[in-house]
Design a protein around this motif. Structure first.
Motif, PDB file in Angstrom:
ATOM      1  N   PRO A 183      -4.833  21.153  26.035  1.00 17.83           N
ATOM      2  CA  PRO A 183      -5.466  19.934  26.493  1.00 17.83           C
ATOM      3  C   PRO A 183      -4.446  18.809  26.686  1.00 17.83           C
ATOM      4  CG  PRO A 183      -5.767  20.179  24.155  1.00 17.83           C
ATOM      5  CD  PRO A 183      -5.041  21.410  24.613  1.00 17.83           C
ATOM      6  N   TYR A 186      -1.540  17.332  24.219  1.00 17.60           N
ATOM      7  CA  TYR A 186      -0.361  18.105  23.846  1.00 17.60           C
ATOM      8  C   TYR A 186       0.465  18.414  25.086  1.00 17.60           C
ATOM      9  CZ  TYR A 186      -3.550  18.844  20.041  1.00 17.60           C
ATOM     10  OH  TYR A 186      -4.451  18.634  19.047  1.00 17.60           O
ATOM     11  N   VAL A 240      -8.018  34.529  43.739  1.00 21.95           N
ATOM     12  CA  VAL A 240      -8.941  33.770  44.596  1.00 21.95           C
ATOM     13  C   VAL A 240      -8.743  32.255  44.443  1.00 21.95           C
ATOM     14  CG1 VAL A 240     -11.366  33.429  45.215  1.00 21.95           C
ATOM     15  CG2 VAL A 240     -10.614  35.622  44.379  1.00 21.95           C
ATOM     16  N   LYS A 243      -6.029  31.114  46.524  1.00 19.95           N
ATOM     17  CA  LYS A 243      -6.430  31.096  47.940  1.00 19.95           C
ATOM     18  C   LYS A 243      -7.110  29.769  48.273  1.00 19.95           C
ATOM     19  CE  LYS A 243      -7.821  35.204  49.890  1.00 19.95           C
ATOM     20  NZ  LYS A 243      -8.809  36.253  50.198  1.00 19.95           N
ATOM     21  N   VAL A 244      -8.004  29.330  47.386  1.00 21.78           N
ATOM     22  CA  VAL A 244      -8.724  28.068  47.606  1.00 21.78           C
ATOM     23  C   VAL A 244      -7.729  26.896  47.600  1.00 21.78           C
ATOM     24  CG1 VAL A 244     -10.520  26.534  46.717  1.00 21.78           C
ATOM     25  CG2 VAL A 244     -10.796  28.991  46.530  1.00 21.78           C
ATOM     26  N   TRP A 248      -6.903  24.391  50.734  1.00 19.52           N
ATOM     27  CA  TRP A 248      -7.099  22.943  50.645  1.00 19.52           C
ATOM     28  C   TRP A 248      -5.829  22.199  51.067  1.00 19.52           C
ATOM     29  CZ3 TRP A 248     -11.219  20.529  51.261  1.00 19.52           C
ATOM     30  CH2 TRP A 248     -11.293  19.158  50.996  1.00 19.52           C
ATOM     31  N   TYR A 251      -5.561  21.923  54.638  1.00 18.04           N
ATOM     32  CA  TYR A 251      -6.425  20.886  55.205  1.00 18.04           C
ATOM     33  C   TYR A 251      -5.859  19.481  55.046  1.00 18.04           C
ATOM     34  CZ  TYR A 251     -10.507  23.139  57.004  1.00 18.04           C
ATOM     35  OH  TYR A 251     -11.346  23.833  57.787  1.00 18.04           O
ATOM     36  N   VAL A 252      -5.426  19.199  53.809  1.00 20.13           N
ATOM     37  CA  VAL A 252      -5.043  17.806  53.540  1.00 20.13           C
ATOM     38  C   VAL A 252      -3.528  17.588  53.630  1.00 20.13           C
ATOM     39  CG1 VAL A 252      -7.039  17.351  52.057  1.00 20.13           C
ATOM     40  CG2 VAL A 252      -4.938  18.217  51.049  1.00 20.13           C
ATOM     41  N   ARG A 258       0.104  21.223  57.244  1.00 16.93           N
ATOM     42  CA  ARG A 258      -1.246  21.003  57.799  1.00 16.93           C
ATOM     43  C   ARG A 258      -1.558  22.062  58.860  1.00 16.93           C
ATOM     44  NH1 ARG A 258      -3.261  15.263  59.824  1.00 16.93           N
ATOM     45  NH2 ARG A 258      -3.133  14.907  57.615  1.00 16.93           N
ATOM     46  N   PRO A 260      -5.139  23.367  59.543  1.00 12.84           N
ATOM     47  CA  PRO A 260      -6.559  23.444  59.187  1.00 12.84           C
ATOM     48  C   PRO A 260      -7.246  24.743  59.605  1.00 12.84           C
ATOM     49  CG  PRO A 260      -6.085  21.514  60.536  1.00 12.84           C
ATOM     50  CD  PRO A 260      -4.810  22.201  60.350  1.00 12.84           C
ATOM     51  N   ALA A 261      -6.860  25.266  60.748  1.00 13.30           N
ATOM     52  CA  ALA A 261      -7.535  26.498  61.212  1.00 13.30           C
ATOM     53  C   ALA A 261      -7.284  27.629  60.221  1.00 13.30           C
ATOM     54  CB  ALA A 261      -7.021  26.869  62.594  1.00 13.30           C
ATOM     55  N   TYR A 264      -9.293  27.017  57.061  1.00  8.64           N
ATOM     56  CA  TYR A 264     -10.707  27.387  57.231  1.00  8.64           C
ATOM     57  C   TYR A 264     -10.893  28.891  57.081  1.00  8.64           C
ATOM     58  CZ  TYR A 264     -15.338  27.783  59.214  1.00  8.64           C
ATOM     59  OH  TYR A 264     -16.665  28.066  59.383  1.00  8.64           O
ATOM     60  N   LYS A 265      -9.963  29.635  57.679  1.00 14.02           N
ATOM     61  CA  LYS A 265     -10.037  31.099  57.616  1.00 14.02           C
ATOM     62  C   LYS A 265      -9.943  31.575  56.150  1.00 14.02           C
ATOM     63  CE  LYS A 265      -7.824  34.927  59.835  1.00 14.02           C
ATOM     64  NZ  LYS A 265      -6.580  35.346  60.449  1.00 14.02           N
ATOM     65  N   MET A 266      -9.075  30.908  55.414  1.00  9.06           N
ATOM     66  CA  MET A 266      -8.899  31.321  54.005  1.00  9.06           C
ATOM     67  C   MET A 266     -10.105  30.955  53.148  1.00  9.06           C
ATOM     68  SD  MET A 266      -4.951  30.452  53.233  1.00  9.06           S
ATOM     69  CE  MET A 266      -4.629  31.473  51.813  1.00  9.06           C
ATOM     70  N   LEU A 267     -10.699  29.796  53.448  1.00  6.57           N
ATOM     71  CA  LEU A 267     -11.880  29.369  52.673  1.00  6.57           C
ATOM     72  C   LEU A 267     -13.061  30.279  52.943  1.00  6.57           C
ATOM     73  CD1 LEU A 267     -12.317  25.487  52.634  1.00  6.57           C
ATOM     74  CD2 LEU A 267     -11.935  26.967  50.702  1.00  6.57           C
TER      75      LEU A 267
END
Lengths: 267, 93
Positions: A183, A186, A240, A243-244, A248, A251-252, A258, A260-261, A264-267
């Motif tokens: 946490p 520490y 996974v 991958k997310v 992301w 996208y950002v 950058r 995005p396409a 999107y494919k990965m999401l």
């Protein structure tokens, strides 16, 4: 005489029941009611109750009361309270006090592990000795810490450490890295990154994803290209979450990150 | 396979955000469709994503739904707190 013994036994039984009731309430999350019951027990000098009352105060964000009750129980010899006081001082960056109370609770395996963590700063050889005892008894964090530390040429215990750590290095690296990530109180991102590196180099997908997240957490967008690299490596291995994270960043992200396409494919 | 198909709650939440904010945000990959967006976020919240729960509390949930998400979120925080409390020791019954 017998009458007094009966009275004493009865009152002790009553105190135990009261403690159990407050313990159950604490476990359920009813801090107010738990505190009400614990208050009278603590004022009567019950160290178990004083320790739990300190915790109730801790979760109610009443820090001076927390310290007061831990201290009362610890000075009367309650080992768990001494250990807790050590942790409490560590959280407040009061390392000397933390060490003092941990030494008082040294009989407990948890305190040995904590002393190991404290000694990693200035006496790593001693730290290893402290980690060894709880590690042998099955404390996974202690074993992990012991195994990620380097061997010292003059240490006579090297053979027994090596025997314990055989085949555990990769997992040790991941466990220790995670320990310094959470946490918060520490945590140290740089330490976590340092310990994770071995597991990352061994190709551990979970470690790679965590490594990428920490890089991003440390320097934000300026290090996103580096973070993305680790996310992609981990995603390739089937993680996974990585991958997310990679999607992301696509996208950002700034500049070449950058896409995005692709995100999107990965999401 | 995409992360949503691999049952990632976080992926569903991000997908929801992309659908809600549409082209302007998602760089012409996802058309704005608020309903689809909320469906994704609701799915993510159901699967335990705390960010999705928080989003639903702040945006678009009915009063009853808000109550439910708040309860769910509180349960998640309690679990987190218990994990934190693992560092302290106390006597049981």
């Amino acid at each position: 005489m017998l009458r007094w013994i009966y009275i004493l036994m009865f009152s002790m039984n009553l105190m135990a029941t009261e403690y159990c009731d407050s313990y159950t309430l604490y476990e359920k999350g009813d801090l107010i009611e738990s505190k009400r019951l614990l208050d009278s027990l603590a004022f009567k000098g019950d160290t178990k109750a004083q320790n739990l009352l300190a915790l109730v105060n801790f979760y109610s964000s009443k820090m001076s009361a927390t310290q007061k009750w831990f201290q009362r129980a610890a000075t009367k010899g309650d080992l768990k309270a001494a250990y807790n006081l050590g942790i409490y001082n560590y959280m407040n960056a009061n390392i000397k006090q933390s060490e003092k109370w941990m030494h008082k609770a040294e009989v407990l395996n948890e305190a040995k592990f904590a002393l190991g963590v404290l000694f990693t700063r200035n006496n790593p050889q001693k730290a290893k000795a402290y980690f060894y005892l709880p590690a042998v008894e099955g404390n996974l964090f202690a074993k992990a810490h012991l195994c990620v530390m380097p061997n010292f040429s003059k240490d006579s215990n090297n053979a027994k450490y090596q025997k314990l750590c055989q085949g555990f290095q990769e997992q040790a690296s991941l466990i220790t890295g995670k320990f310094y990530d959470t946490p918060k109180q520490y945590g140290s991102i740089n330490k976590a990154l340092y310990y994770l590196k071995y597991a990352v180099d061994q190709g551990n997908a979970e470690a790679m994803n965590l490594y990428g997240s920490l890089l991003y957490k440390r320097r934000g967008q300026s290090d996103e290209a580096n973070a993305l690299l680790y996310f992609l490596k981990a995603a390739d291995k089937g993680n996974v979450e990585a991958k997310v994270n990679a999607a992301w960043i696509y996208y950002v992200g700034q500049k070449w990150t950058r896409k995005p396409a692709l995100g999107y494919k990965m999401l | 396979m995409s992360a949503v198909k691999e049952k990632s709650a976080k992926a569903k939440f991000y997908m929801g955000i992309l659908h809600i904010r549409g082209w302007e945000f998602s760089h012409q990959t996802v058309k704005t469709d608020v309903n689809v967006g909320y469906e994704f976020i609701k799915m993510a919240a159901k699967e335990g994503d705390t960010e999705a729960m928080q989003y639903m509390i702040n945006n678009g949930a009915s009063r009853e739904e808000q109550k439910m998400y708040k309860k769910q979120l509180q349960a998640c925080f309690k679990t987190e707190e218990k994990k934190r409390a693992m560092h302290f020791l106390y006597d049981g019954c």
